[in-house]
Design a protein around this motif. Structure first.
Motif, PDB file in Angstrom:
ATOM      1  N   SER A   9      26.530  40.486  41.069  1.00 48.21           N
ATOM      2  CA  SER A   9      27.745  39.716  41.364  1.00 48.21           C
ATOM      3  C   SER A   9      27.576  38.258  40.937  1.00 48.21           C
ATOM      4  O   SER A   9      28.493  37.667  40.356  1.00 48.21           O
ATOM      5  CB  SER A   9      28.078  39.782  42.852  1.00 48.21           C
ATOM      6  OG  SER A   9      28.343  41.094  43.242  1.00 48.21           O
ATOM      7  N   SER A  16      28.962  34.475  34.400  1.00 50.89           N
ATOM      8  CA  SER A  16      29.458  34.812  33.062  1.00 50.89           C
ATOM      9  C   SER A  16      30.944  34.494  32.921  1.00 50.89           C
ATOM     10  O   SER A  16      31.391  34.055  31.859  1.00 50.89           O
ATOM     11  CB  SER A  16      29.169  36.274  32.733  1.00 50.89           C
ATOM     12  OG  SER A  16      29.897  37.128  33.579  1.00 50.89           O
ATOM     13  N   ILE A  17      31.712  34.707  33.974  1.00 50.49           N
ATOM     14  CA  ILE A  17      33.135  34.342  33.935  1.00 50.49           C
ATOM     15  C   ILE A  17      33.282  32.834  33.785  1.00 50.49           C
ATOM     16  O   ILE A  17      34.073  32.356  32.963  1.00 50.49           O
ATOM     17  CB  ILE A  17      33.869  34.853  35.197  1.00 50.49           C
ATOM     18  CG1 ILE A  17      33.979  36.370  35.171  1.00 50.49           C
ATOM     19  CG2 ILE A  17      35.257  34.218  35.322  1.00 50.49           C
ATOM     20  CD1 ILE A  17      34.547  36.975  36.441  1.00 50.49           C
ATOM     21  N   PHE A  18      32.526  32.082  34.557  1.00 52.78           N
ATOM     22  CA  PHE A  18      32.570  30.625  34.460  1.00 52.78           C
ATOM     23  C   PHE A  18      32.182  30.158  33.056  1.00 52.78           C
ATOM     24  O   PHE A  18      32.836  29.300  32.467  1.00 52.78           O
ATOM     25  CB  PHE A  18      31.637  29.997  35.507  1.00 52.78           C
ATOM     26  CG  PHE A  18      31.533  28.513  35.407  1.00 52.78           C
ATOM     27  CD1 PHE A  18      32.563  27.700  35.838  1.00 52.78           C
ATOM     28  CD2 PHE A  18      30.393  27.927  34.871  1.00 52.78           C
ATOM     29  CE1 PHE A  18      32.476  26.323  35.731  1.00 52.78           C
ATOM     30  CE2 PHE A  18      30.293  26.554  34.762  1.00 52.78           C
ATOM     31  CZ  PHE A  18      31.340  25.750  35.197  1.00 52.78           C
ATOM     32  N   ALA A  42      32.373  31.871  30.253  1.00 52.65           N
ATOM     33  CA  ALA A  42      33.416  32.289  29.315  1.00 52.65           C
ATOM     34  C   ALA A  42      34.599  31.317  29.326  1.00 52.65           C
ATOM     35  O   ALA A  42      35.100  30.914  28.273  1.00 52.65           O
ATOM     36  CB  ALA A  42      33.881  33.700  29.648  1.00 52.65           C
ATOM     37  N   PHE A  43      35.053  30.912  30.521  1.00 54.80           N
ATOM     38  CA  PHE A  43      36.156  29.958  30.602  1.00 54.80           C
ATOM     39  C   PHE A  43      35.749  28.591  30.051  1.00 54.80           C
ATOM     40  O   PHE A  43      36.554  27.906  29.412  1.00 54.80           O
ATOM     41  CB  PHE A  43      36.678  29.827  32.035  1.00 54.80           C
ATOM     42  CG  PHE A  43      37.620  30.919  32.418  1.00 54.80           C
ATOM     43  CD1 PHE A  43      38.866  31.036  31.805  1.00 54.80           C
ATOM     44  CD2 PHE A  43      37.274  31.857  33.381  1.00 54.80           C
ATOM     45  CE1 PHE A  43      39.746  32.042  32.144  1.00 54.80           C
ATOM     46  CE2 PHE A  43      38.141  32.867  33.731  1.00 54.80           C
ATOM     47  CZ  PHE A  43      39.375  32.971  33.114  1.00 54.80           C
ATOM     48  N   PHE A  69      27.720  38.143  37.201  1.00 53.20           N
ATOM     49  CA  PHE A  69      29.095  38.375  36.770  1.00 53.20           C
ATOM     50  C   PHE A  69      29.945  37.102  36.940  1.00 53.20           C
ATOM     51  O   PHE A  69      30.691  36.711  36.035  1.00 53.20           O
ATOM     52  CB  PHE A  69      29.695  39.539  37.554  1.00 53.20           C
ATOM     53  CG  PHE A  69      31.110  39.849  37.188  1.00 53.20           C
ATOM     54  CD1 PHE A  69      31.418  40.432  35.970  1.00 53.20           C
ATOM     55  CD2 PHE A  69      32.148  39.554  38.067  1.00 53.20           C
ATOM     56  CE1 PHE A  69      32.721  40.710  35.625  1.00 53.20           C
ATOM     57  CE2 PHE A  69      33.457  39.833  37.730  1.00 53.20           C
ATOM     58  CZ  PHE A  69      33.753  40.408  36.510  1.00 53.20           C
ATOM     59  N   LEU A  70      29.850  36.431  38.079  1.00 59.35           N
ATOM     60  CA  LEU A  70      30.619  35.208  38.330  1.00 59.35           C
ATOM     61  C   LEU A  70      30.193  34.081  37.387  1.00 59.35           C
ATOM     62  O   LEU A  70      31.039  33.340  36.875  1.00 59.35           O
ATOM     63  CB  LEU A  70      30.485  34.780  39.791  1.00 59.35           C
ATOM     64  CG  LEU A  70      31.151  35.698  40.816  1.00 59.35           C
ATOM     65  CD1 LEU A  70      30.810  35.252  42.233  1.00 59.35           C
ATOM     66  CD2 LEU A  70      32.648  35.732  40.603  1.00 59.35           C
TER      67      LEU A  70
END
Length: 172
Positions: free
Chosen positions: A14, A20-22, A24-25, A17-18
């Motif tokens: 988790s 990687s989202i940060f 990516a943005f 994953f979080l």
């Protein structure tokens, strides 16, 4: 014991994953903002144009910013201070507070539709780099430097100003 390992893996996954989202943005923002890594320097063509037209001050309007440059000839005259006034349409744009690119300390006076800049120490300025970059809240293609003068021995000297945006548009 097995349940603890499963929860630990879920927790680690988790977090990854979080992150990687940060990431990516963040990469998306940097990619979409073209001026983020853009250097404010003059091309050889711009330098030749300034010399040919004998300009003391030159500026570029690009997107939401104004880059202001001083010429090599201007710097050789050893002025004590520099005053620049910029006029823009106050109904379409306003100057932003986050001026991050400048070569020297400055004072700024904001009034409606006008920005006045004052530079005292003109030593150690590189004429090929932007003296200051002014960010605006909207496109400011109609803005112009209305007045520029330098001071030496308590006397004011009017300066020749040129817009480099026009030369760039002709070479595209």
């Amino acid at each position: 014991m097995v349940v603890k390992k499963i929860f630990k893996k879920i927790k680690n996954n988790s977090i990854i994953f979080l992150l990687s989202i940060f990431l990516a943005f963040s990469l998306f923002y940097v990619n979409k903002n073209e001026t983020f890594f853009q250097a404010s320097v003059l091309s050889t063509q711009d330098i030749n144009f300034i010399k040919q037209k004998q300009r003391d001050i030159a500026y570029k309007n690009s997107d939401w910013i104004i880059d202001i440059f001083v010429s090599e000839d201007f710097l050789s005259k050893n002025y004590e201070s520099l005053n620049i006034s910029i006029i823009f349409d106050k109904l379409q744009a306003s100057i932003q507070d986050n001026i991050t690119e400048y070569q020297n300390k400055y004072k700024i006076d904001l009034s409606e539709g006008r920005v006045s800049l004052y530079f005292e120490d003109l030593r150690n300025i590189n004429h090929q780099e932007s003296l200051i970059v002014l960010p605006f809240s909207w496109l400011i293609s109609d803005s112009l430097i209305s007045d520029a003068f330098a001071t030496k021995w308590l006397e004011n000297y009017p300066l020749s100003v040129g817009n480099l945006t026009q030369i760039q548009e002709h070479t595209k």
